[in-house]
Scaffold this motif. Structure first.
Motif, PDB file in Angstrom:
ATOM      1  N   GLY A 234      32.056  48.142  42.889  1.00 52.40           N
ATOM      2  CA  GLY A 234      30.974  48.726  41.955  1.00 52.40           C
ATOM      3  C   GLY A 234      31.649  49.158  40.633  1.00 52.40           C
ATOM      4  N   LEU A 235      33.021  49.516  40.723  1.00 51.66           N
ATOM      5  CA  LEU A 235      33.617  49.540  39.598  1.00 51.66           C
ATOM      6  C   LEU A 235      35.091  49.169  39.543  1.00 51.66           C
ATOM      7  CD1 LEU A 235      33.752  51.112  36.646  1.00 51.66           C
ATOM      8  CD2 LEU A 235      34.878  52.932  37.708  1.00 51.66           C
ATOM      9  N   GLY A 236      34.908  47.806  39.378  1.00 55.58           N
ATOM     10  CA  GLY A 236      36.072  47.048  39.684  1.00 55.58           C
ATOM     11  C   GLY A 236      36.456  46.379  41.129  1.00 55.58           C
ATOM     12  N   PHE A 237      37.826  45.843  41.217  1.00 55.54           N
ATOM     13  CA  PHE A 237      37.941  45.076  42.717  1.00 55.54           C
ATOM     14  C   PHE A 237      38.841  45.790  43.322  1.00 55.54           C
ATOM     15  CE2 PHE A 237      36.102  42.090  39.693  1.00 55.54           C
ATOM     16  CZ  PHE A 237      35.004  41.475  40.457  1.00 55.54           C
TER      17      PHE A 237
ATOM     18  N   THR B  85      47.738  49.254  43.465  1.00 53.11           N
ATOM     19  CA  THR B  85      48.740  50.204  43.176  1.00 53.11           C
ATOM     20  C   THR B  85      49.565  49.417  42.080  1.00 53.11           C
ATOM     21  OG1 THR B  85      50.226  49.019  44.542  1.00 53.11           O
ATOM     22  CG2 THR B  85      48.869  50.778  45.482  1.00 53.11           C
ATOM     23  N   LEU B  86      49.241  48.334  41.417  1.00 48.54           N
ATOM     24  CA  LEU B  86      49.777  47.626  40.478  1.00 48.54           C
ATOM     25  C   LEU B  86      49.400  47.945  39.143  1.00 48.54           C
ATOM     26  CD1 LEU B  86      50.118  43.901  41.926  1.00 48.54           C
ATOM     27  CD2 LEU B  86      51.892  45.797  42.071  1.00 48.54           C
ATOM     28  N   ASP B  87      50.013  47.763  38.014  1.00 43.39           N
ATOM     29  CA  ASP B  87      49.617  48.047  36.812  1.00 43.39           C
ATOM     30  C   ASP B  87      48.773  47.044  36.083  1.00 43.39           C
ATOM     31  OD1 ASP B  87      48.800  49.388  34.265  1.00 43.39           O
ATOM     32  OD2 ASP B  87      50.775  49.029  33.487  1.00 43.39           O
ATOM     33  N   VAL B  88      47.842  46.271  36.955  1.00 38.22           N
ATOM     34  CA  VAL B  88      47.133  45.135  36.540  1.00 38.22           C
ATOM     35  C   VAL B  88      45.576  45.457  36.691  1.00 38.22           C
ATOM     36  CG1 VAL B  88      46.858  42.818  37.230  1.00 38.22           C
ATOM     37  CG2 VAL B  88      49.037  43.702  37.310  1.00 38.22           C
ATOM     38  N   VAL B  89      44.964  44.763  35.588  1.00 39.23           N
ATOM     39  CA  VAL B  89      43.404  44.734  35.990  1.00 39.23           C
ATOM     40  C   VAL B  89      42.974  43.691  36.591  1.00 39.23           C
ATOM     41  CG1 VAL B  89      41.168  44.608  34.598  1.00 39.23           C
ATOM     42  CG2 VAL B  89      43.096  45.877  33.357  1.00 39.23           C
ATOM     43  N   LEU B  90      42.404  43.953  37.740  1.00 38.27           N
ATOM     44  CA  LEU B  90      42.393  43.116  38.733  1.00 38.27           C
ATOM     45  C   LEU B  90      40.801  42.265  38.590  1.00 38.27           C
ATOM     46  CD1 LEU B  90      43.175  44.926  42.138  1.00 38.27           C
ATOM     47  CD2 LEU B  90      44.659  43.369  40.919  1.00 38.27           C
ATOM     48  N   ASP B  91      40.731  41.137  39.017  1.00 40.08           N
ATOM     49  CA  ASP B  91      39.385  40.370  38.982  1.00 40.08           C
ATOM     50  C   ASP B  91      39.015  40.026  40.397  1.00 40.08           C
ATOM     51  OD1 ASP B  91      37.144  39.044  37.732  1.00 40.08           O
ATOM     52  OD2 ASP B  91      38.132  39.269  35.996  1.00 40.08           O
TER      53      ASP B  91
ATOM     54  N   PHE C 221      32.166  32.009  36.320  1.00 37.44           N
ATOM     55  CA  PHE C 221      31.458  31.545  35.025  1.00 37.44           C
ATOM     56  C   PHE C 221      30.761  32.560  34.225  1.00 37.44           C
ATOM     57  CE2 PHE C 221      31.988  27.673  37.426  1.00 37.44           C
ATOM     58  CZ  PHE C 221      32.662  26.809  36.800  1.00 37.44           C
ATOM     59  N   ASN C 222      31.430  33.696  34.430  1.00 38.73           N
ATOM     60  CA  ASN C 222      30.648  34.953  33.819  1.00 38.73           C
ATOM     61  C   ASN C 222      31.538  35.300  32.603  1.00 38.73           C
ATOM     62  OD1 ASN C 222      29.946  37.885  33.507  1.00 38.73           O
ATOM     63  ND2 ASN C 222      29.349  38.147  35.476  1.00 38.73           N
ATOM     64  N   SER C 223      30.836  35.669  31.538  1.00 38.18           N
ATOM     65  CA  SER C 223      31.499  36.077  30.469  1.00 38.18           C
ATOM     66  C   SER C 223      32.447  37.261  30.548  1.00 38.18           C
ATOM     67  CB  SER C 223      30.489  36.063  29.205  1.00 38.18           C
ATOM     68  OG  SER C 223      29.577  37.157  29.272  1.00 38.18           O
ATOM     69  N   LEU C 224      31.921  38.191  31.372  1.00 40.68           N
ATOM     70  CA  LEU C 224      32.622  39.486  31.682  1.00 40.68           C
ATOM     71  C   LEU C 224      33.884  39.467  32.516  1.00 40.68           C
ATOM     72  CD1 LEU C 224      29.393  41.878  32.061  1.00 40.68           C
ATOM     73  CD2 LEU C 224      30.857  41.452  30.121  1.00 40.68           C
ATOM     74  N   GLN C 225      34.054  38.286  33.306  1.00 41.02           N
ATOM     75  CA  GLN C 225      35.168  38.171  34.265  1.00 41.02           C
ATOM     76  C   GLN C 225      36.067  37.136  33.475  1.00 41.02           C
ATOM     77  OE1 GLN C 225      32.278  37.695  37.736  1.00 41.02           O
ATOM     78  NE2 GLN C 225      34.424  38.265  38.426  1.00 41.02           N
ATOM     79  N   ARG C 226      37.375  36.931  34.044  1.00 41.73           N
ATOM     80  CA  ARG C 226      38.566  36.149  33.585  1.00 41.73           C
ATOM     81  C   ARG C 226      38.913  35.435  35.006  1.00 41.73           C
ATOM     82  NH1 ARG C 226      36.055  37.833  30.299  1.00 41.73           N
ATOM     83  NH2 ARG C 226      36.732  39.099  28.406  1.00 41.73           N
ATOM     84  N   THR C 227      39.663  34.130  34.382  1.00 38.93           N
ATOM     85  CA  THR C 227      40.390  33.670  35.470  1.00 38.93           C
ATOM     86  C   THR C 227      41.831  34.051  35.093  1.00 38.93           C
ATOM     87  OG1 THR C 227      38.891  31.254  35.031  1.00 38.93           O
ATOM     88  CG2 THR C 227      41.016  31.193  35.998  1.00 38.93           C
ATOM     89  N   LYS C 228      42.271  34.873  36.256  1.00 41.20           N
ATOM     90  CA  LYS C 228      43.553  35.094  36.274  1.00 41.20           C
ATOM     91  C   LYS C 228      44.586  34.626  37.016  1.00 41.20           C
ATOM     92  CE  LYS C 228      42.709  40.015  34.639  1.00 41.20           C
ATOM     93  NZ  LYS C 228      44.031  40.684  33.984  1.00 41.20           N
TER      94      LYS C 228
END
Length: 394
Positions: A285-288, A330-336, A362-369
């Motif tokens: 709901g608010l992130g992964f 627990t990491l300092d990483v924005v998860l996708d 293929f969503n503009s709000l998401q990223r390939t990480k």
């Protein structure tokens, strides 16, 4: 007398090593003589540019990845259903030569279109390719989730790495196939996300991302789902055993959209004895939420003769063993939307690398990480020797 003493000095060395040799042989022949991940450390991330294109295709939907040790390359499958381009996988270079993943350490260098048994491109909406695993024969196995709504069956096929041509199709047990009444089989978009091959290339594993319809409910907030791991024998290309894998319950958090998804998107075979690395991913709901587990099939019950877990007393079924390695929150990483994992090359210090990759939908709000980690893998023998010889680590 001195000669006699000299004769008995040499055997003392032998006496020291005899127990080690015996222990070594003992552990080597044990079924449980498996590699164990004893530590894991984050060593960098790269986010690919938005709308990145290569050879007139949009790079995205990367939901599975596999490593080619001979060429130091990675192959990542796109789950595009033909809306952005043909069914395809990409070739990546990931530079870990400095012991970490630097800002410009990832390059997408090639794209390969997959061709069906008639050597034609797959029609749009006929595939949902999610998993990929490399063999030493210059081929890749690729899994597709199909489309339950259109009664398009999932598949696991082998393709030429160079030409993309289909070579082999593995049979799927009937219990996994959807029916028109919606009473059995995979759930839509919750099927064969994962794919991995053992180092000796005798076995291939895949798993359902969530429960089969006849096995239980899909994952819900604070409720896990009973998935099935499916094992194939690649010497016969036939399915053999199935194992129960229970995903962890994950709670939602500030879920204003009402959307929630959780499941098992990938596996990696660590050895030939049924020890795997698993990836669980949830949208809360608010992130992964993303977690890594070490999994053992040892002692787990074989389910391949059980068509429905709801029709039996599933409490008596022994699932696979799981051990949490890392909760990525627990990491300092924005998860996708992390969906793929593979072991990479050895790092300069001799430890092994681990790569995770996200599907941006293929969503503009998401990223390939791409996330990189350093992991320490030890056998039981090495762990025993460290106890016997404390200076071994120095």
């Amino acid at each position: 007398m001195r000669l006699i003493k000299k004769i008995f000095v040499f055997p003392r060395v032998i006496y020291f090593f005899i127990p080690i040799v015996i222990i070594s042989l003992f552990f080597t022949n044990l079924p449980s003589s498996a590699a164990e991940i004893t530590s894991i450390k984050f060593i960098g991330e790269v986010t690919l540019p938005k709308k990145l294109t290569l050879q007139k295709t949009e790079v995205g939907g990367l939901s599975g990845i596999t490593y080619d040790v001979k060429n130091n390359l990675y192959y990542a499958i796109s789950d595009d259903r033909g809306q952005k381009g043909n069914t395809r996988f990409y070739t990546l270079k990931i530079d870990l030569s400095k012991g970490s993943l630097q800002k410009n350490g990832v390059a997408v260098v090639n794209v390969t279109t997959l061709l069906n048994g008639s050597e034609e491109k797959f029609p749009p909406s006929q595939t949902d390719t999610e998993g990929i695993a490399l063999t030493n024969k210059g081929t890749v196995f690729i899994s597709s989730e199909g489309d339950v709504g259109k009664l398009i069956n999932p598949f696991i096929k082998e393709f030429s790495l160079s030409s993309g041509k289909e070579i082999t199709t593995l049979p799927i047990p009937n219990k996994f196939l959807p029916d028109k009444n919606g009473q059995q089989g995979i759930r839509n978009n919750l099927a064969f996300e994962s794919l991995t091959i053992t180092p000796d290339e005798k076995y291939l594993f895949t798993a359902t991302e969530n429960a089969l319809i006849q096995d239980g409910s899909a994952a819900k907030p604070k409720i896990g789902s009973p998935c099935r791991i499916l094992q194939y024998n690649l010497l016969s290309n036939q399915p053999e055993q199935e194992f129960l894998y229970q995903t962890e319950p994950v709670g939602q958090f500030l879920n204003l959209t009402g959307k929630f998804a959780s499941g098992l998107p990938d596996l990696f075979a660590l050895d030939n004895q049924g020890h795997l690395l698993s990836l669980e991913r949830s949208f809360t709901g608010l992130g992964f939420a993303v977690s890594l587990f070490q999994v053992s099939l040892e002692g787990a019950d074989d389910l391949h003769r059980i068509n429905s877990l709801l029709a039996v007393d599933s409490k008596n079924i022994k699932p696979v063993q799981k051990k949490l390695l890392l909760d990525l929150r627990t990491l300092d990483v924005v998860l996708d939307n992390i969906e793929g994992l593979t072991l990479g090359p050895k790092l300069p210090d001799g430890e092994r690398s681990l790569i995770l990759i996200s599907d941006n939908n293929f969503n503009s709000l998401q990223r390939t990480k791409i996330l990189a980690f350093k992991i320490k893998i030890e056998t039981p023998l090495i762990r025993l020797l460290r106890r016997l010889l404390p200076n071994l680590n120095r």
